[in-house]
Scaffold this active site. Sequence first.
Site, PDB file in Angstrom:
ATOM      1  N   HIS A  58       0.785  -1.527  -0.004  1.00 48.04           N
ATOM      2  CA  HIS A  58      -0.306   0.255   0.208  1.00 48.04           C
ATOM      3  C   HIS A  58       0.863   1.055  -0.034  1.00 48.04           C
ATOM      4  O   HIS A  58       1.010   2.029  -0.389  1.00 48.04           O
ATOM      5  CB  HIS A  58      -0.702  -0.139   0.886  1.00 48.04           C
ATOM      6  CG  HIS A  58      -1.573   1.304   2.045  1.00 48.04           C
ATOM      7  ND1 HIS A  58      -3.028   1.274   1.733  1.00 48.04           N
ATOM      8  CD2 HIS A  58      -1.445   1.912   2.238  1.00 48.04           C
ATOM      9  CE1 HIS A  58      -3.458   2.793   1.482  1.00 48.04           C
ATOM     10  NE2 HIS A  58      -2.394   3.106   1.696  1.00 48.04           N
ATOM     11  N   GLU A  59       1.737   0.940   1.054  1.00 47.93           N
ATOM     12  CA  GLU A  59       3.022   2.291   0.908  1.00 47.93           C
ATOM     13  C   GLU A  59       3.532   2.906  -0.396  1.00 47.93           C
ATOM     14  O   GLU A  59       4.295   3.233  -0.478  1.00 47.93           O
ATOM     15  CB  GLU A  59       3.614   2.052   2.536  1.00 47.93           C
ATOM     16  CG  GLU A  59       2.680   2.244   3.490  1.00 47.93           C
ATOM     17  CD  GLU A  59       1.704   3.619   3.809  1.00 47.93           C
ATOM     18  OE1 GLU A  59       1.936   3.999   2.855  1.00 47.93           O
ATOM     19  OE2 GLU A  59       0.828   3.163   4.539  1.00 47.93           O
ATOM     20  N   HIS A  62       1.740   4.350  -2.941  1.00 48.40           N
ATOM     21  CA  HIS A  62       2.047   5.749  -2.993  1.00 48.40           C
ATOM     22  C   HIS A  62       2.640   6.421  -3.348  1.00 48.40           C
ATOM     23  O   HIS A  62       3.816   7.289  -4.633  1.00 48.40           O
ATOM     24  CB  HIS A  62       1.530   6.128  -1.631  1.00 48.40           C
ATOM     25  CG  HIS A  62       0.367   6.003  -0.491  1.00 48.40           C
ATOM     26  ND1 HIS A  62      -0.683   6.634  -1.702  1.00 48.40           N
ATOM     27  CD2 HIS A  62      -0.338   5.219  -0.009  1.00 48.40           C
ATOM     28  CE1 HIS A  62      -1.904   6.416  -1.079  1.00 48.40           C
ATOM     29  NE2 HIS A  62      -1.046   5.326   0.009  1.00 48.40           N
TER      30      HIS A  62
END
Length: 264
Positions: A58-59, A62
Amino acid sequence: MSTTTHRHHERRISPVFLAILAVMGVTGWAVWTDFAALPGLAVFLFVTSAWIVSLCLHEYAHARTALAGGDITVGAKGYLTLNPLAYTHAVLSIILPVLFVIMGGIGLPGGAVFIERNRVRGRWKHSLISAAGPLANVAFAVVCTAPFWLDALDGVPPAFRYALAFLAFLQVTAALLNFLPVPGLDGYGVVEPYLSYRFKRLIEPYAPYGFFVVIALLFVPAINGAFFDGVDALMRALGVPELTRACGSRLYRFWEGTPEVCAV
């Protein structure tokens, strides 16, 4: 050190992430083969490590999207190594979401990596950076539910099926919560570039509290019921029966005991 070597170092996968991935692989094998003496413990370790892997992805999503959008500083910050210890808010990004899974069985949105937004040009790029994280959760959920909606469950052991269903449930809840257009969550980051400057200035003082407001609202019975009814409906649309997901949740919290209907 040459520029090419430096960039390669910044993007080298962290040993910490590889160790977590190894735990996921070994415990996943233990669940599949029923090797562990305590299947619930194996499910707990498998789902927890897989959940941490998904948080790292997820990170990373980004950061990788921010790099493509113009923020070249994310590499130096360690965001491209998938190392969970490199995040700006490791407690919010990793520890708190894991604790919420253990205590309540919900995929809690984590804190985001720090993106230097002034380096990114174009409103759609800002929106895409914010959307990339929860989209990674969506992709993870699709992979976890693939055996269900492809009707490919023949030969899949019950314990592994339950674990996949519960892991998919965590991804779905995390994606839905993250996509809420609430300050502090990724959903707000998606729409923020299109809001007026005056409105953003008005909202800015309350942004740090949006995350906690959402969590507090989930304790309101009517809101909680409506949210999880929607999640269960989406899970059924993906071919995952509610009982299978519930059994995964109970098997994960093995210390509470497992009902006979979820026997493995």
